[in-house]
Design a protein around this motif. Structure first.
Motif, short mmCIF file in Angstrom:
data_model
loop_
_atom_site.label_atom_id
_atom_site.label_comp_id
_atom_site.label_asym_id
_atom_site.label_seq_id
_atom_site.Cartn_x
_atom_site.Cartn_y
_atom_site.Cartn_z
N PHE A 124 26.47 -1.69 -1.18
CA PHE A 124 25.96 -0.74 -0.19
C PHE A 124 24.71 -0.05 -0.72
CE2 PHE A 124 29.95 -0.73 2.30
CZ PHE A 124 29.41 -0.64 3.57
N GLY A 125 24.72 0.27 -2.02
CA GLY A 125 23.56 0.91 -2.61
C GLY A 125 22.33 0.03 -2.56
N PHE A 126 22.49 -1.23 -2.93
CA PHE A 126 21.36 -2.17 -2.89
C PHE A 126 20.89 -2.40 -1.45
CE2 PHE A 126 23.21 -4.00 -6.99
CZ PHE A 126 22.35 -3.25 -7.77
N LEU A 127 21.85 -2.45 -0.54
CA LEU A 127 21.48 -2.62 0.87
C LEU A 127 20.63 -1.45 1.35
CD1 LEU A 127 21.73 -4.13 3.55
CD2 LEU A 127 23.87 -2.89 3.97
N GLY A 128 21.02 -0.24 0.97
CA GLY A 128 20.24 0.93 1.34
C GLY A 128 18.83 0.89 0.78
N THR A 129 18.72 0.42 -0.47
CA THR A 129 17.39 0.31 -1.08
C THR A 129 16.55 -0.75 -0.37
OG1 THR A 129 18.21 1.01 -3.24
CG2 THR A 129 16.16 -0.25 -3.21
N ILE A 130 17.14 -1.87 -0.06
CA ILE A 130 16.39 -2.94 0.63
C ILE A 130 15.92 -2.48 2.00
CG2 ILE A 130 16.62 -5.22 1.68
CD1 ILE A 130 18.50 -5.94 -0.65
N VAL A 131 16.83 -1.83 2.75
CA VAL A 131 16.44 -1.32 4.07
C VAL A 131 15.32 -0.30 3.93
CG1 VAL A 131 17.23 0.03 6.05
CG2 VAL A 131 18.69 -1.76 5.12
N GLY A 132 15.44 0.58 2.94
CA GLY A 132 14.42 1.59 2.73
C GLY A 132 13.07 0.99 2.35
N MET A 133 13.09 -0.05 1.51
CA MET A 133 11.85 -0.70 1.11
C MET A 133 11.19 -1.41 2.29
SD MET A 133 11.36 -0.01 -2.07
CE MET A 133 10.20 -1.23 -2.66
N ILE A 134 12.02 -2.01 3.15
CA ILE A 134 11.47 -2.66 4.34
C ILE A 134 10.78 -1.62 5.22
CG2 ILE A 134 12.09 -3.84 6.49
CD1 ILE A 134 14.31 -5.26 4.92
N GLU A 135 11.43 -0.47 5.41
CA GLU A 135 10.84 0.60 6.21
C GLU A 135 9.54 1.10 5.58
OE1 GLU A 135 13.89 3.51 6.41
OE2 GLU A 135 15.01 2.50 8.01
N LEU A 136 9.53 1.25 4.25
CA LEU A 136 8.35 1.74 3.55
C LEU A 136 7.17 0.80 3.72
CD1 LEU A 136 6.93 3.70 1.59
CD2 LEU A 136 7.92 2.37 -0.28
N PHE A 137 7.39 -0.49 3.49
CA PHE A 137 6.29 -1.45 3.59
C PHE A 137 5.85 -1.65 5.05
CE2 PHE A 137 7.87 -2.81 -0.63
CZ PHE A 137 6.68 -2.65 -1.33
N PHE A 138 6.78 -1.50 5.97
CA PHE A 138 6.38 -1.57 7.38
C PHE A 138 5.46 -0.39 7.74
CE2 PHE A 138 7.04 -0.41 11.84
CZ PHE A 138 6.71 -1.59 12.46
N GLU A 139 5.81 0.78 7.18
CA GLU A 139 4.98 1.97 7.43
C GLU A 139 3.60 1.79 6.80
OE1 GLU A 139 5.00 6.76 6.42
OE2 GLU A 139 6.78 5.53 6.02
N ILE A 140 3.56 1.23 5.59
CA ILE A 140 2.28 1.00 4.93
C ILE A 140 1.43 0.02 5.74
CG2 ILE A 140 1.19 -0.02 2.88
CD1 ILE A 140 3.55 1.07 1.24
N THR A 141 2.07 -1.03 6.22
CA THR A 141 1.34 -2.03 7.02
C THR A 141 0.82 -1.43 8.32
OG1 THR A 141 2.77 -3.77 6.10
CG2 THR A 141 1.51 -4.31 8.08
N SER A 142 1.65 -0.56 8.92
CA SER A 142 1.27 0.01 10.21
C SER A 142 0.15 1.04 10.08
CB SER A 142 2.48 0.66 10.88
OG SER A 142 3.51 -0.29 11.07
N THR A 143 0.23 1.88 9.03
CA THR A 143 -0.74 2.97 8.88
C THR A 143 -1.91 2.59 7.98
OG1 THR A 143 0.53 3.87 7.02
CG2 THR A 143 1.08 4.68 9.23
#
Length: 228
Positions: free
Chosen positions: A146-165
């Motif tokens: 669950f911890g790793f899943l949370g990190t992966i989801v968070g990293m996906i969100e972070l890089f999506f935000e970087i790509t978008s902005t």
């Protein structure tokens, strides 16, 4: 020389700023930034603690028995007072007493029949003690996931935000990464705690199982002694 002093001054200022930022970070503040998947981890932690104490109390209760119990059983058997021995075993609330009581019911039958009937009761008592221990083992395995899943989801969100902005500032990226790794650290800690709890309780069950086996062997030896 002035340039070197400016570089040193900038470095020291950056270090002081980092120290001030770290000083402001609290444990609860970090945990609060972990995201939605922190809630399943909190649930797993609470469940692990509950299961540990529930099983700990049950196992401690099962392993508690009067040190003179087998001596009294022996005296009654050697005095041919099987009824008193059965009454003593029946009124003693412990796995050992229930195993001995089962054996006393089979007195007069061949030894192998008595041993098998006692073994069946022993397996049942062992199952009762090990009940729900697999939940702790499961938590130890899935909490890090669950911890790793949370990190992966968070990293996906972070890089999506970087790509978008199109924001590539180092502070933003580094800050986002350490926040997203909180779930991994929390999951590993919860998994380690559950693993330690499971191993401790398993050790206590093994100790009680050994006591049950010793009592069963002693009972069989008593049956083979000559009566008074």
């Amino acid at each position: 020389m002035s340039i070197l002093l400016q570089v040193v001054d900038t470095t020291m200022h950056t270090a002081q700023t980092a120290q001030q930022t770290m000083a402001k970070i609290s444990l609860w503040g970090l945990l609060g930034k972990g995201g939605v998947l922190m809630y399943p981890l909190y649930f797993l932690l609470i469940l692990a603690i509950f299961m540990f104490f529930e099983r700990f109390i049950a196992i401690k209760k099962a392993s508690r028995i009067d040190a003179n119990f087998m001596h009294m059983i022996r005296d009654n058997i050697l005095s041919s007072n099987i009824t008193s021995a059965r009454s003593l075993a029946r009124n003693t609330n412990s796995p050992v007493a229930r195993i001995i009581e089962k054996g006393l019911r089979r007195v007069g039958k061949p030894i192998d029949v008595i041993e098998k009937s006692m073994e069946s009761v022993g397996r049942l008592e062992l199952y009762k003690m090990e009940k729900n221990l697999n939940i702790l083992s499961l938590i130890a395995g899935i909490a890090p996931m669950f911890g790793f899943l949370g990190t992966i989801v968070g990293m996906i969100e972070l890089f999506f935000e970087i790509t978008s902005t199109h924001t590539f500032e180092l502070d933003t990226i580094a800050g986002g990464i350490y926040v997203k790794m909180i779930t991994s650290g929390t999951g590993l800690i919860i998994g380690l705690i559950a693993y330690i709890m499971h191993n401790y309780l398993t050790t206590q069950v093994d100790k009680t199982a050994n006591e049950m086996e010793i009592a069963s062997t002693e009972f069989i030896d008593i049956l083979q002694e000559p009566t008074k």
